[in-house]
Design a protein around this motif. Structure first.
Motif, PDB file in Angstrom:
ATOM      1  N   SER A  44      -3.116  61.060  42.701  1.00 33.16           N
ATOM      2  CA  SER A  44      -2.720  61.473  44.042  1.00 33.16           C
ATOM      3  C   SER A  44      -3.529  62.692  44.449  1.00 33.16           C
ATOM      4  N   GLU A  49       5.057  66.789  40.338  1.00 33.33           N
ATOM      5  CA  GLU A  49       6.493  66.947  40.571  1.00 33.33           C
ATOM      6  C   GLU A  49       6.954  66.108  41.758  1.00 33.33           C
ATOM      7  N   GLN A  50       6.149  66.074  42.814  1.00 31.30           N
ATOM      8  CA  GLN A  50       6.514  65.294  43.994  1.00 31.30           C
ATOM      9  C   GLN A  50       6.479  63.797  43.706  1.00 31.30           C
ATOM     10  N   MET A 103      -0.437  65.026  46.597  1.00 30.13           N
ATOM     11  CA  MET A 103       0.885  65.377  46.080  1.00 30.13           C
ATOM     12  C   MET A 103       0.761  66.000  44.696  1.00 30.13           C
ATOM     13  N   THR A 104       1.750  66.805  44.323  1.00 25.86           N
ATOM     14  CA  THR A 104       1.825  67.325  42.970  1.00 25.86           C
ATOM     15  C   THR A 104       2.498  66.295  42.078  1.00 25.86           C
ATOM     16  N   SER A 162       4.252  55.506  49.230  1.00 24.96           N
ATOM     17  CA  SER A 162       5.487  54.946  48.664  1.00 24.96           C
ATOM     18  C   SER A 162       5.248  53.559  48.090  1.00 24.96           C
ATOM     19  N   THR A 175      -3.455  64.653  39.356  1.00 25.46           N
ATOM     20  CA  THR A 175      -3.361  65.267  40.686  1.00 25.46           C
ATOM     21  C   THR A 175      -4.535  66.209  40.962  1.00 25.46           C
ATOM     22  N   PHE A 205      14.740  67.002  45.810  1.00 23.17           N
ATOM     23  CA  PHE A 205      13.995  68.259  45.706  1.00 23.17           C
ATOM     24  C   PHE A 205      14.843  69.502  45.981  1.00 23.17           C
ATOM     25  N   LEU A 233      15.470  61.495  49.520  1.00 22.77           N
ATOM     26  CA  LEU A 233      14.324  62.195  48.949  1.00 22.77           C
ATOM     27  C   LEU A 233      14.480  63.717  49.040  1.00 22.77           C
ATOM     28  N   ARG A 234      15.063  64.174  50.125  1.00 28.87           N
ATOM     29  CA  ARG A 234      15.275  65.616  50.286  1.00 28.87           C
ATOM     30  C   ARG A 234      16.281  66.139  49.255  1.00 28.87           C
ATOM     31  N   GLY A 250       9.534  63.090  41.695  1.00 30.77           N
ATOM     32  CA  GLY A 250      10.714  63.142  42.555  1.00 30.77           C
ATOM     33  C   GLY A 250      10.895  61.877  43.363  1.00 30.77           C
ATOM     34  N   ARG A 251       9.815  61.334  43.861  1.00 26.99           N
ATOM     35  CA  ARG A 251       9.889  60.074  44.621  1.00 26.99           C
ATOM     36  C   ARG A 251      10.374  58.932  43.729  1.00 26.99           C
TER      37      ARG A 251
END
Length: 514
Positions: free
Chosen positions: A252, A258-259, A255-256, A232, A320, A277, A273-274, A262-263
């Motif tokens: 990274s 997308e992740q 992580m993907t 983070s 990634t 997604f 965060l949940r 998303g963050r």
């Protein structure tokens, strides 16, 4: 004049090709060496090597001349001829050494021209290497069952980099006076642009004050135990640097893309965060009828969309690839650096997931190789390089969980190579774990009153540490060490400076005025 000898057409379109070489320059340079070795060799030694010569006879003569010169002796026909009293027939064939040296003496050029001749010889050598590399790559392409196309590209770029590094001429020494004046000039430039930093801002003022910013060529190591928020914080650095228009590469290994995206969105729009997604609210109780979390409201979707729209203007690129090797990183980073957009920062998450091109005997040796190569890459590209690393378990065995620089042991020479070592610590995580994991079991001979008091102390500490974190500067090669206080938002997994308004945007696009 350039002399070319024909070679097999090979795969180059069937046309007769010639190997680039300049025998006239080779003869002229060696003749100059035989006449005035001291002046000539001290001029060309750093940029010209024996393997740059196209003719193996000339390469041998130059190699022996360097040997004699580096022993402090003068090179002339009499001192060098004894090395060829019994010439290697595979190299010399039927060539007579005495006659050949006489030929070189007649080709003599003045020492002033020697440097230009050396550059011509080296240029031809580089062209030969490029031709050989292209033919090798072409051969590999004709055998698709042996290697994947991606592997061929990576190998080609790695070899091309080696050739390019050989093309750079010797870097001259810099006088102390010149170095001091350059430092003062950069300090004046910092004042003129309204910055007190030697490099780019971290995006976190407390770090800027202690480190003087992110400086090109430096390696910054960020160490932490799992769940401390190192990813983070690294993403926070990358985003806040990129929001100012600085092109950033973020790798990274766990992580993907997308992740990662998303963050970034969660931090920007303030969503859990949940929620980012799943598309559902986790800030309210579940619905009684369905037993599930309710979907996001329209205003939340709109905030999410605005965050995605703002990302369009952020020059942050995500890599990634699993098990990233240094040649793979170097290849991509060099391409970005050479492009019109350039490259201003590299962030790697994280060190233990990287791989060395050549495996070491053990993890320590491999880690040392990776660390050394990363430091070289940072200096070569002149960009700051932020490397995340997972600390060993020693800190968790101690009563005081605060990490130290020694917890980086096991990562090879990473600790030694780093210019700055930052350690992330969140006491709240350990206190929460202690409170929920049976850390308050009543001790033998402990009265109920003592136990109650201990429970209360832990509760008070837990409440006082909520949302707080710290970045410990354990090593700072060009400044002080100390601790920077931070805020940590569990919902969006985002770090802020202790002085920041928690309601302020996590990151924002800073567009220049039209």
């Amino acid at each position: 004049m350039s002399i070319h000898k024909p070679v097999d057409p090979g795969v180059f379109g069937g046309a007769l090709r010639s190997v680039p070489q300049n025998l006239a320059c080779e003869h002229g340079l060696l003749g100059a060496v035989l006449v005035d070795s001291k002046k000539v060799l001290e001029t060309v030694e750093e940029i010209l090597h024996p393997d740059h010569f196209a003719d193996p006879v000339n390469a041998q003569i130059y190699e022996k001349a360097l040997l004699i010169y580096n022993e402090g002796r003068n090179v002339d026909p009499l001192t060098i001829i004894r090395h060829f009293e019994h010439p290697d027939e595979l190299v010399w064939g039927k060539t007579n050494p005495k006659e050949y040296f006489a030929k070189l003496l007649t080709a003599y050029v003045s020492p002033r021209m020697a440097f230009d001749y050396a550059r011509e010889i080296r240029d031809a050598a580089m062209r030969r290497q490029l031709m050989a590399l292209c033919q090798q790559t072409s051969d590999l392409c004709c055998r698709p069952e042996d290697e994947r196309a991606e592997d061929i590209v990576e190998g080609h770029e790695a070899m091309l980099l080696n050739i390019a590094m050989g093309m750079s001429e010797s870097q001259p020494n810099v006088s102390l006076h010149e170095a001091g004046c350059t430092a003062m000039s950069k300090a004046r430039e910092a004042v003129e642009r309204g910055s007190a930093l030697a490099g780019m801002s971290w995006g976190y003022k407390s770090l800027d004050r202690m480190t003087n910013g992110l400086v090109g060529g430096n390696m910054y190591v960020v160490g932490a135990r799992p769940a401390m928020g190192k990813t983070s914080w690294a993403l926070g650095i990358a985003l806040r640097v990129a929001q100012t228009g600085k092109r950033t590469l973020f790798w990274s290994g766990e992580m993907t893309a997308e992740q990662v995206g998303g963050r970034a969105a969660a931090a920007k729009c303030g969503l859990n965060l949940r929620s980012v997604f799943s598309g559902r609210r986790w800030d309210v109780p579940e619905e009684a009828e369905t037993g599930e979390q309710p979907p996001l409201e329209d205003w939340q979707w709109q905030a999410y969309q605005r965050a995605c729209d703002d990302m369009f203007h952020i020059p942050l690129e995500i890599d990634t690839r699993a098990g990233l090797t240094i040649p793979q990183l170097r290849s991509r980073a060099r391409r970005m650096k050479r492009s019109k957009k350039g490259l201003d920062l590299i962030v790697l998450d994280y060190f233990q997931l990287m791989r060395s091109a050549a495996k070491g005997k053990d993890l320590y040796e491999e880690g040392t190789k990776i660390s050394n190569e990363l430091k070289i890459l940072a200096k070569e590209l002149d960009v700051p390089l932020v490397v995340l690393a997972q600390l060993n378990r020693e800190s968790e065995k101690r009563e005081d969980k605060k990490p130290t620089e020694a917890d980086l042991r096991g990562t090879g020479a990473l600790e030694q190579d780093a210019d700055v070592v930052c350690l992330i610590h969140r006491e709240h995580y350990y206190l929460k774990k202690q409170a929920s994991g049976g850390g308050l079991v009543k001790r033998d001979r402990e009265t109920s009153e003592q136990y109650s008091l201990r429970c209360q102390e832990l509760t008070d500490k837990l409440e006082a540490s909520k949302g707080k974190g710290s970045i410990i500067l354990a090593k700072n090669r060009h400044g002080p060490t100390g601790t920077c206080r931070m805020w940590f938002d569990d919902q969006t997994t985002w770090f802020r400076d202790a002085g920041e308004d928690p309601r302020s945007p996590a990151w924002a696009v800073q567009r220049s005025a039209a």
